[in-house]
Design an enzyme around this catalytic site. Structure first.
Site, PDB file in Angstrom:
ATOM      1  N   ARG A 167       0.817  -1.218   0.000  1.00 25.49           N
ATOM      2  CA  ARG A 167       0.000   0.000   0.000  1.00 25.49           C
ATOM      3  C   ARG A 167       0.845   1.260   0.000  1.00 25.49           C
ATOM      4  O   ARG A 167       0.379   2.322  -0.425  1.00 25.49           O
ATOM      5  CB  ARG A 167      -0.997  -0.026   1.152  1.00 25.49           C
ATOM      6  CG  ARG A 167      -2.092  -1.067   0.899  1.00 25.49           C
ATOM      7  CD  ARG A 167      -3.055  -1.141   2.020  1.00 25.49           C
ATOM      8  NE  ARG A 167      -2.372  -1.598   3.216  1.00 25.49           N
ATOM      9  CZ  ARG A 167      -2.882  -2.399   4.119  1.00 25.49           C
ATOM     10  NH1 ARG A 167      -4.105  -2.827   3.992  1.00 25.49           N
ATOM     11  NH2 ARG A 167      -2.185  -2.763   5.160  1.00 25.49           N
TER      12      ARG A 167
ATOM     13  N   GLU B 111       6.386 -10.981  13.977  1.00 31.87           N
ATOM     14  CA  GLU B 111       5.894 -11.576  15.222  1.00 31.87           C
ATOM     15  C   GLU B 111       6.313 -13.046  15.318  1.00 31.87           C
ATOM     16  O   GLU B 111       6.737 -13.509  16.362  1.00 31.87           O
ATOM     17  CB  GLU B 111       4.368 -11.449  15.276  1.00 31.87           C
ATOM     18  CG  GLU B 111       3.787 -11.884  16.594  1.00 31.87           C
ATOM     19  CD  GLU B 111       2.282 -11.666  16.664  1.00 31.87           C
ATOM     20  OE1 GLU B 111       1.685 -12.149  17.631  1.00 31.87           O
ATOM     21  OE2 GLU B 111       1.721 -11.030  15.756  1.00 31.87           O
TER      22      GLU B 111
END
Length: 180
Positions: free
Chosen positions: A64, A101
């Protein structure tokens, strides 16, 4: 930033609960992109940031950040450099790994796209944990360019990305049009 622009941008961001997994509220910017007034206001605000900080190039982070960074570069009269996921760019690249993560990822930039004297503004839609932005800062500096700042549509403050990026920014500003 005026309250009017903030309200316009916020009104065009849709919350999608439990996407991409249960417990996550995804911030969907496609309604904003579909609205030429809101998208224009966003582009103007990010282009103003580039001008204020003397940028000579814009880096957009996949994916994006490409959608936002390319029109910002055009509006600001600057060159655009895509930073892509590993393996997506042909030719010689600089690569930088970073932690996720669960695991790691890697981004790349064409080696010849950055040079000493370039003043680069990093553009993305969201600042979350700061991993991708931190890796981009490292890539830009390894290419010999200076990072003059990071500008994002929205910062997810509860994820702590700003604090993680502070040392890497070395005093360069981090501007978020919206903080959620």
């Amino acid at each position: 930033m005026t309250a009017t622009r903030e309200e316009l941008l916020l009104s065009r961001i849709r919350d999608v609960p439990d996407y991409p997994r249960r417990g996550v509220v995804f911030k969907d910017i496609t309604p904003l992109l579909a609205d030429p007034v809101a998208f224009g206001a966003l582009t103007d605000a990010l282009a103003d940031s580039c001008a204020r900080h003397g940028a000579t190039k814009v880096v957009g982070l996949e994916a994006r950040g490409f959608i936002l960074g390319a029109p910002v570069a055009v509006r600001a009269g600057l060159g655009f450099i895509p930073v892509r996921k590993a393996g997506k760019l042909p030719g010689a690249t600089l690569a930088q790994a970073y932690d996720l993560e669960y695991g790691t990822a890697e981004i790349e930039v064409h080696a010849e796209d950055l040079s000493p004297g370039d003043r680069v503004m990093v553009i993305d839609d969201v600042l979350a944990t700061g991993g991708t932005a931190g890796a981009a800062i490292e890539l830009i500096r390894r290419g010999g360019a200076e990072v003059v700042g990071i500008a994002v549509l929205m910062e997810l403050g509860f994820l702590g990305g700003r604090a993680r990026l502070e040392p890497a920014l070395r005093g360069a500003p981090l501007e978020a049009l919206l903080t959620l």
